[in-house]
Design an enzyme around this catalytic site. Structure first.
Site, short mmCIF file in Angstrom:
data_model
loop_
_atom_site.label_atom_id
_atom_site.label_comp_id
_atom_site.label_asym_id
_atom_site.label_seq_id
_atom_site.Cartn_x
_atom_site.Cartn_y
_atom_site.Cartn_z
N CYS A 1 24.23 46.71 14.33
CA CYS A 1 25.39 47.52 14.70
C CYS A 1 25.18 49.03 14.55
O CYS A 1 26.01 49.82 15.01
CB CYS A 1 26.61 47.10 13.89
SG CYS A 1 27.02 45.36 14.09
N HIS B 1 33.67 47.32 20.18
CA HIS B 1 32.43 47.60 19.46
C HIS B 1 31.23 47.03 20.24
O HIS B 1 30.71 45.97 19.89
CB HIS B 1 32.53 46.98 18.06
CG HIS B 1 31.28 47.01 17.25
ND1 HIS B 1 30.32 47.99 17.34
CD2 HIS B 1 30.83 46.14 16.29
CE1 HIS B 1 29.34 47.74 16.48
NE2 HIS B 1 29.62 46.62 15.86
N CYS C 1 28.81 49.14 9.02
CA CYS C 1 28.10 48.04 8.39
C CYS C 1 27.11 47.49 9.40
O CYS C 1 27.19 47.77 10.60
CB CYS C 1 29.06 46.96 7.92
SG CYS C 1 30.07 46.22 9.24
N GLY D 1 24.80 43.93 10.50
CA GLY D 1 24.53 42.52 10.33
C GLY D 1 23.25 42.26 9.56
O GLY D 1 22.30 43.02 9.66
#
Length: 415
Positions: free
Chosen positions: A115, A371, A401, A403
């Protein structure tokens, strides 16, 4: 010997003082001269549902060239963040650059740090400029979650490794379950998550109504297949996931999406989306030589690891590291762009750091407009500088954050 070392150090030191330091201008600063994005649209339903990622990125790159009037031949390298594209999106990214008008001599690569890929692309270009490897570069991101999302985008993983290492096994936990883990472990209520999500929509709706996105969004012509199977040309110029009139009370009626007893729903999690963004960087002395306006400068960034089972807490641990590198505190930051992968992890991060919610995602976030994984990190920079200008503010931070258990953050200063 010591005098010789001092002499060598003097040669290596930037001629204009310390570069990339808040409040101090140096010719060696890495600056942003353009940061633009496409609208973010709903996967499988929105304006880009029938577009490939290069068809979204190319117009954004063209807009960067048109806005700055820079000779595309001066751009040495373009790095594009992407997560789901087959083959790492390498061919798609190269095609986008060539179609946008960059010459064959401009190099292109893709990068995947989940991300944070769009931010990682920008940082990679900034670092190359700092090191003197290139003079001018673009950090970008693209993602078509319509075309590449779900099982087809997942690589096989080793049962042997998972059995021998619990932390490695946790890397395979679905993202929605990691959100449930954060909510359960840190006591984040469903009501708190729904209230945060509703506020994201309210802010995004307000921003749309008042034209606050117009300076960051590039209108793009796209071909959409209508319900009768006909190809129709549309102009995609607004984030279509924003739901007017969303309230916490309405969101409270939604069922949990990942665990029947959980609190994460389709309404308090980020949307699955399509989009692209691009950021043009160079040293201050280069921008001044070319007569280009400077939006601001890159200060520093940090990426850290956290337990994969609660991967969403990443921003709470990456942001302090970035702040320490920059010699700043949370009180010095005027605007925060913290990705809303899930309301659980976003609220945890804001509360853990003691941030003022009024300064976080002031024009809404990923819960409201989506997103697209590889795009978000670059998109946030376009949004950040837009808000800094609107607020007449100076210091901004982007964070997300990641993954498999990481967090990334970067700090910028508006001119």
């Amino acid at each position: 010997m010591s005098s010789r070392l001092q002499q060598v150090s003097g040669h290596l030191a930037p001629s204009g003082g310390v570069a990339n330091k808040a409040g101090v201008k140096s010719p060696e600063d890495v600056v942003i001269v353009s940061a633009l994005r496409s609208a973010i649209t709903r996967a499988r339903k929105g304006g880009f549902k029938d577009s490939l990622p290069e068809e979204i990125l190319s117009p954004v790159l063209k807009a960067v060239l048109a806005q700055t009037k820079i000779d595309p031949a001066l751009v040495n390298d373009i790095t594009v963040g992407t997560v789901l594209a087959q083959g790492g999106g390498a061919t798609n990214a190269r095609m986008a650059a060539l179609h946008a008008g960059f010459p064959e001599s401009t190099a292109v690569s893709t990068v995947n740090r989940q991300c944070s890929s769009g931010l990682q692309a920008v940082v990679q270009i900034a670092t190359a400029i700092q090191a003197g490897l290139i003079e001018i570069g673009i950090g970008a991101g693209f993602e078509s979650m319509t075309k590449s999302y779900g099982a087809s985008a997942m690589a096989p993983t080793s049962d042997k490794i998972a059995e021998e290492c619990p932390a490695a096994a946790d890397c395979t936990i679905p993202m929605g379950i990691t959100s449930e883990n954060v909510a359960a472990e840190f006591g984040i209520s469903r009501q708190k998550q729904d209230e945060f999500a509703a506020e994201s929509h309210r802010r995004a709706e307000n921003a749309q109504k008042n034209g606050l996105f117009k300076d960051e969004i590039v209108p793009i012509k796209a071909i959409v297949e209508d319900k009768d199977g006909n190809d129709v040309e549309v102009i995609v110029d607004r984030d279509d996931g924003v739901r007017a009139g969303t309230t916490a009370e309405k969101l409270a009626k939604l069922k949990p999406a990942f665990d029947d007893e959980g609190s994460t729903t389709a309404g308090n999690a980020s949307q699955v989306s399509d989009g692209a963004a691009a950021v043009l960087l160079m040293k201050r002395k280069t921008a001044e030589k070319l007569g280009l306006p400077i939006l601001g400068k890159y200060l520093t960034s940090a990426v850290v690891g956290v337990p994969p089972r609660v991967m969403g807490i990443g921003p709470a641990f990456a942001i302090p590291v970035a702040l320490e590198k920059a010699g700043l505190t949370t009180k010095d930051v005027d605007v925060w762009e913290i990705n809303e992968a899930f309301a659980s992890q976003a609220t945890y991060s804001v509360d853990k750091l003691g941030l003022d919610y009024a300064k976080v995602n002031m024009n809404g976030g990923a819960i409201a407009f989506g997103h697209p994984l590889g795009t978000t990190g670059a998109r946030q920079i376009a949004t950040l500088f837009n808000i800094l200008k609107q607020q007449n503010a100076k210091i901004g931070c982007t964070s997300m954050c990641i993954g498999t258990g990481m967090g990334m953050a970067a700090l910028f200063e508006r001119e």
